[in-house]
Every structure is written in C-alpha cells, then in structure tokens.
Scaffold this active site. Structure first.
Site, PDB file in Angstrom:
ATOM      1  N   PHE A 151       1.259   5.048   0.860  1.00 25.89           N
ATOM      2  CA  PHE A 151       0.710   6.115   1.687  1.00 25.89           C
ATOM      3  C   PHE A 151       1.398   7.414   1.291  1.00 25.89           C
ATOM      4  O   PHE A 151       2.594   7.388   0.969  1.00 25.89           O
ATOM      5  CB  PHE A 151       1.021   5.854   3.171  1.00 25.89           C
ATOM      6  CG  PHE A 151       0.311   4.653   3.735  1.00 25.89           C
ATOM      7  CD1 PHE A 151      -0.875   4.804   4.444  1.00 25.89           C
ATOM      8  CD2 PHE A 151       0.827   3.376   3.569  1.00 25.89           C
ATOM      9  CE1 PHE A 151      -1.524   3.697   4.979  1.00 25.89           C
ATOM     10  CE2 PHE A 151       0.178   2.269   4.097  1.00 25.89           C
ATOM     11  CZ  PHE A 151      -1.003   2.436   4.808  1.00 25.89           C
TER      12      PHE A 151
ATOM     13  N   THR B 180       0.860  -1.184   0.000  1.00 22.30           N
ATOM     14  CA  THR B 180       0.000   0.000   0.000  1.00 22.30           C
ATOM     15  C   THR B 180       0.891   1.227   0.000  1.00 22.30           C
ATOM     16  O   THR B 180       1.903   1.276   0.707  1.00 22.30           O
ATOM     17  CB  THR B 180      -0.951   0.009   1.210  1.00 22.30           C
ATOM     18  OG1 THR B 180      -1.861  -1.085   1.054  1.00 22.30           O
ATOM     19  CG2 THR B 180      -1.768   1.285   1.275  1.00 22.30           C
TER      20      THR B 180
END
Ligand code: PEP
Ligand code: MN
Length: 649
Positions: free
Chosen positions: A543, A541
């Site tokens: 960020f 992921t």
C-alpha cells in the site's frame, strides 16, 4: 470476578451491588479499567452469575477461571496497546497490536557522553525507546551500582535529543516518586518482580510499567505481579520475558520462548523480550531476538554499547552498534512474515516540519482529520492504515479508489492509503493511473501487509452447510487450492473481501461464506471457519500512503517520517527512438541508483504508446538524486515524480 458497570449505573446501584457482593462473601474493589468502571470481587464468595448479571447497573459479569482478573484475556479479549510518553517533543511510542517496538540502550548509564552517543547510535538504526539503568541492582555489592539521579538526568537529555522516550529500572518505592518526572516508563527488574510494596507504589503513579519476569517465576506468578500493578491503578503494563534459571549453564539464563504465545493467550497485555539478559552472550543475542519476534513478541529490549569491552556492566552481552544495525534490518524483514510492522517514530528534528498531521499516538486528539481508505470495516486497507498511523486514528471510508484521492485533495482527509501491488497478482493498474490524474497528490510512505485469508461465516455455519462463497476475484485466485477441495461451492465475485463479510452479516445468511481477513470477521461479528487458506503464504500487498503536495514538497505523516527518504516512484514516457529507455536507465546506473521496479503501461488515448512506472532507490547524497532527476527530465516526456518516501522492507 469482575462486574462491569453500565454507563448509566448510578450511586444507588453501585451501593446495592457492593452490599450484594459483600453479603455473599466477597471483598470488593472499584476502579476504572480502560473506559469501563468495574467492581472487582475477590475471595471465596458464592454467587449466581446470571442473577448478578440482571441487577440494575450491571453491564456484564466476567467470571475468570484464573487467580488473576484484570490481566486476564477472559476479562478483556482485545489486545492492550500501551502508549508511552506522547509529550512534545517526544513522539508517543506504542507497544502491542500489530507493531514491533524496539527499545535499546546500554545496560547502565555510565556518563553523559556514553548515553548521548549510544542514544544517537541506536536511534539511527531504528530503536524508538531508550533503555538504561541509573540504579543497578547488582549481584555483588562491589560492582558498579549506577549513577543514580544524575544518570537519569543524562538519560533524559539523550532521550529528548533523539526523540526517544525512556525506560529505566526503579528499585524502591521511595525512589519511584523522585524518578517519576524524569522517566517515561518504569522498569521493574527481574529481581524485584515480587517486591509487592514496590509494585503497589509504581502501579499507582500513572506511568506505564515494564514488568520483567523473575528468573525463577512461573508464568502465573508473573501475571499475578502484573495484577498488582493493574490493581494499583495503571492500565499500561508491558510484560518482559528475560530468561529463567534452568539447569543449563551455557547461557546466562534460558529464554522461555514458549512463554510468549502462552502469555499472549492468557493475557491481553503486550509481551516483549529481553534477549540480552536471557542469553548473556553477545553472539547469541540476535538469534534469540529474531526467535522472539517469530514467536509473537510485541517488541524487544536490547543492550547496546558503543564499546562493549569498556562497559561497566553487562559488556559481554551488549551488542556492538553494527550488530544492532544488522539485527534491526533482520527484524524489518521478518516483521511482515508474522503480520507486523517494525514501529518507526519521527525524529524531533523532523517533527517540527510537519503541519497538522496525525500524531503517532494514534491521533486521539479531538477534531483531528481522518485518513481515508476504500472498503468496509475490517478491510486489508484498514489494517494497513492502522499499521501506519495507529489503531486510534480517525478513519474515513470511501467507496472507490478515486474517492481516496478526492478526499486527500479536498482536505477532508489528511492522508490516504491506496493498494498498488500484490506480490502474487502484480500491480493494481487502476491506482497507478490515478497518480497521473491527481498530480497534486504525492506518495509519502509505503507499507507492506501480509495477506492471510480466512473462510468466514455466520456463527451457526459449518464447512458442510456452506453452498456459496463470496469474495473479491483476487481472494478466489489466491485461495485456489483450498477452493478446489470444495468443487460444489458456487463462487460469487464481489468488489471487496470485507464487503463480502459485511453482506453476510447484513443478510444473516448461514449457507454463505466469505474469503477475507480475520479483521473483517471481527468487525462484522462473524466466525472464522478456517484460517490461512491462501495457496502461498508469502502473499503481501503493498500500500502507499498519499498526501497533498504543498508546492514542491509533500507533507509526511510523522509516523512514516523517520529518516530521509530512501525510495522514490517515477513515471515517464520516452521518445520513440533507439536506445531511449536505455539512456534513462544509464542515468540511474551512472549515479548508483538502484532500480527496484520497471513496468510499462499503455497510455490512455494513445494506442501503442507506453508509460514506464519506475521505483528507484534514493542515494544518501540527496544532490545525486536531484541531478539524476534533472537529467531524466531532459531525456523523457511526461515526467512525473510521484513521491520520495521511506521504503518498507
Ligand atoms: C536490566 O534490564 O537492566 C536488568 C537488570 O535486567 P533484569 O532485571 O532482567 O536482570
Ligand atoms: Mn544489564
């Protein structure tokens, strides 16, 4: 055995404990261990541990099954994170936890020019600490012995110029005192690992210590040497595997790769690797370095020389600057695979332009503003936050993604961490749209986190007692293959993975499990039933770190600000005419600007009109980028420059 005293233990309690232990045949020693006050009891005494645990002033008793105590994981389960030199203008450098810390420099300081040049080169490639020997323990008395204190002074100047704390070898107890104010970390060399008087002296000086493994030392002997340092008072010890002597003669030593996971299991101390002395051959150093990172090392110390052929010591194993640059790029690519991030620290030149942002020591300073994230304790976003700012940084939990932007804008948080994209499921559009609503917030950094999912439940639960599983829908999607094996489980979608864990802990439910990260299990005191249940292990992921704009500029947290920005995120729409998007892409292409992402999103309230979300490289010549932006503004509508930042590989 270690007796950890409760915070309320008074002097009478302590005296009674000392007497109790001595009467039963122990030698006692008192000291602080982190924030805990402890009594270490050694010797062949006999005691009933349960009875001891009930005595006044005792918080808990840790009976170790090993000959070492303070270094043992049995005494302290969580990883120790060593901070070296958080003294202005040097940024603090952390070793341990979720980062890879790279120390580099020459084998020996040879001249002022050589150390200044090397420091600048290794810093440019991303090293965060400077190594170099001023006192060289050489096998031959006729070989170069180092420049001594003069060399250390040159090294200090080089470290300060580049914002790199120093580590240098200390060879005698007498020199330790003299060197104390010039170095930030002492290195105990392999040959001195069992120089116990040296260990006792250096362990009591209040400076972090890098303890190399002796070429013929067993892991237990090495850990006992570390025990000497901790027993002398320091908590900040980093272990360094640097190759051991075996029957093999092709390489200088044999890198004991297996020592890394073994020692990390036995001890809470960080472990780094010196691939240079381990293999002794320049061409093999990078492979050994990468293997060390893959095996779980917390960092590396690497010999680099601007002209290795002219080096006064260890030239054959010193990397050329280009080789080191390549190695750093490879480490950056490998780090997320092992769930870590290559540590970057700001250059002194950039520190001066920061205003009131968290220092890279994790911001333990009082009154410091927090960094905001959305979710429960142990959320992946919290992991990303700690990766970017350090474990000790104050954190502000908010309940929604807009809440992060609000906190940053109002100033209740200094920065925020926002997930924007998953490598499997794509963009998190809700958050992209927020950038348009919150124009005074800019992207100042990014961080990619590997997502490893676990099945988490109560201590009493087992796979066959589970009937319900809770997670964020993405958690279910990413663990599809695992869940297919348990078709009788009911899946309960909730708004966050860590929230699922928190709800089980609150309810004390034994039939319910959650899919979330290991950190969430730790944060809520639950058990990991199974780890690595995601279908595709290459699951990341991305960020972004957001901060407030100050006029045209955004403030960049120091822990993200090393080097000029090399990536930018833009959003725009184009006129409804042939070739409109092509014209924009041509501007980028003509200026040699690489496009790493292009995505279109419907514009809210304008059916069938679209915004383009674009990530681009920022060329080194900043003027080129500014010109491209100017041209793009002229060709587009609704142009937004979301921010320029350092890309995380
Ligand atoms: C060094 O790092 O400079 C050195 C001499 O290493 P070792 O003690 O591991 O031989
Ligand atoms: Mn050397």
């Amino acid at each position: 055995m270690i007796v950890v005293l409760s915070k309320s233990a008074g002097s009478h309690d302590k005296e009674m404990l000392r007497i109790y232990l001595r009467d039963r045949g122990f030698t006692v020693r008192e000291q602080f261990f982190g924030e805990d006050e402890i009594i270490g009891a050694s010797g062949k005494g006999v005691v009933d541990i349960r009875e001891l645990g009930l005595l006044p002033g005792v918080e808990r008793v840790a009976a170790t099954s090993k000959p070492y105590e303070l270094v043992s994981r049995e005494t302290k389960a969580e990883d120790t994170i060593v901070t070296v030199a958080a003294r202005p203008p040097l940024p603090g450098v952390m070793i341990g936890g979720s980062r890879i810390t790279v120390i580099a420099g020459p084998c020996a300081v040879e001249s002022r020019e050589q150390i200044m040049e090397t420091a600048a080169l290794v810093r440019e490639s991303g090293a965060v600490m400077l190594r170099g020997g001023a006192y060289k323990p050489r096998t031959s008395p006729y070989a170069f012995q180092g420049l001594g204190m003069r060399g250390l002074e040159f090294m200090k100047e080089a470290g300060e110029a580049q914002g790199m704390p120093l580590v240098t070898e200390v060879v005698s107890p007498e020199l330790a005192l003299q060197m104390k104010d010039l170095t930030d970390m002492f290195q105990i060399g392999a040959r001195n690992m069992q120089n116990f008087e040296l260990l006792k002296k250096v362990g009591g000086l209040g400076k972090p210590v890098l303890l190399k493994r002796g070429p013929s030392a067993t892991i237990e002997e090495w850990l006992l040497s570390a025990e000497y340092l901790l027993a002398a008072g320091t908590a900040d010890v980093v272990l360094c595997e640097r190759g051991i002597r075996t029957f093999e003669t092709y390489t200088r030593n044999t890198l004991d790769i297996s020592a890394i996971p073994v020692v990390k299991g036995l001890s809470h101390l960080p472990v780094i690797v010196d691939p240079s002395h381990a293999v002794g051959i320049r061409g093999k150093v990078s492979s050994a370095a990468l293997a060390a990172v893959a095996a779980g090392a917390d960092g590396l110390t690497v010999e680099v020389h601007p002209r290795p052929d002219e080096a006064l010591s260890d030239g054959p194993q010193s990397l050329y600057p280009e080789q080191f640059e390549r190695l750093m790029r490879d480490i950056q690519a490998l780090a997320p695979v092992v769930g870590k991030e290559l540590l970057r620290t700001p250059h002194p030149a950039s520190i001066r332009s920061f205003h009131g942002l968290p220092p890279p020591d994790g911001g333990k300073a009082a009154g410091q503003k927090p960094v905001a994230f959305c979710g429960e304790n142990g959320a992946f976003a919290e992991q990303a936050l700690m990766r970017a700012f350090g474990e000790g940084v104050p954190r502000l939990q908010v309940q929604s993604f807009p809440g992060i932007f609000d906190a940053v804008l109002e100033g209740s948080a200094i920065a925020g961490v926002v997930p924007v994209e998953n490598s499997q499921t794509g963009s998190i559009h809700e958050n992209y749209d927020l950038f348009l609503r919150y124009g005074d917030v800019a992207i100042v950094g990014e961080i990619k986190l590997r997502i490893v999912h676990c099945l988490i439940a109560d201590e009493r639960a087992a796979l066959d007692t589970i009937t319900v599983v809770r997670s964020h829908p993405q958690g279910f999607a990413q663990c599809k293959h695992f869940l297919e094996k348990y078709p009788h489980w009911t899946l309960e979608p909730v708004t966050s993975t860590a929230g699922a864990v928190a709800s089980i802990a609150r309810e004390g439910a034994v039939k319910v499990a959650a899919i979330a990260g290991e950190a969430a299990a730790l944060a809520h005191g639950l058990k990991v039933l199974k780890t690595g249940i995601e279908t595709n292990p290459l699951n990341y992921t991305r960020f972004v770190i957001i901060s407030r704009r100050l006029g045209d500029r955004a403030v960049v947290p120091p822990s993200l600000g090393s080097g000029a920005p090399n990536k930018a995120s833009l959003v725009f729409s184009v006129p409804d005419e042939p070739g409109a998007l092509f014209a924009c892409l041509k501007i980028l292409s003509d200026r040699g600007i690489n496009l790493s992402k292009l995505e279109s999103r419907p514009i809210q309230g304008k059916p069938w009109e679209y915004l383009f979300y674009v990530d681009v490289s920022v060329p080194e010549a900043a003027g080129d980028f500014e010109k491209a932006i100017g041209e793009l503004k002229a060709k587009t509508r609704d142009f937004h420059h979301l921010g320029a930042y350092r890309a995380s590989l």
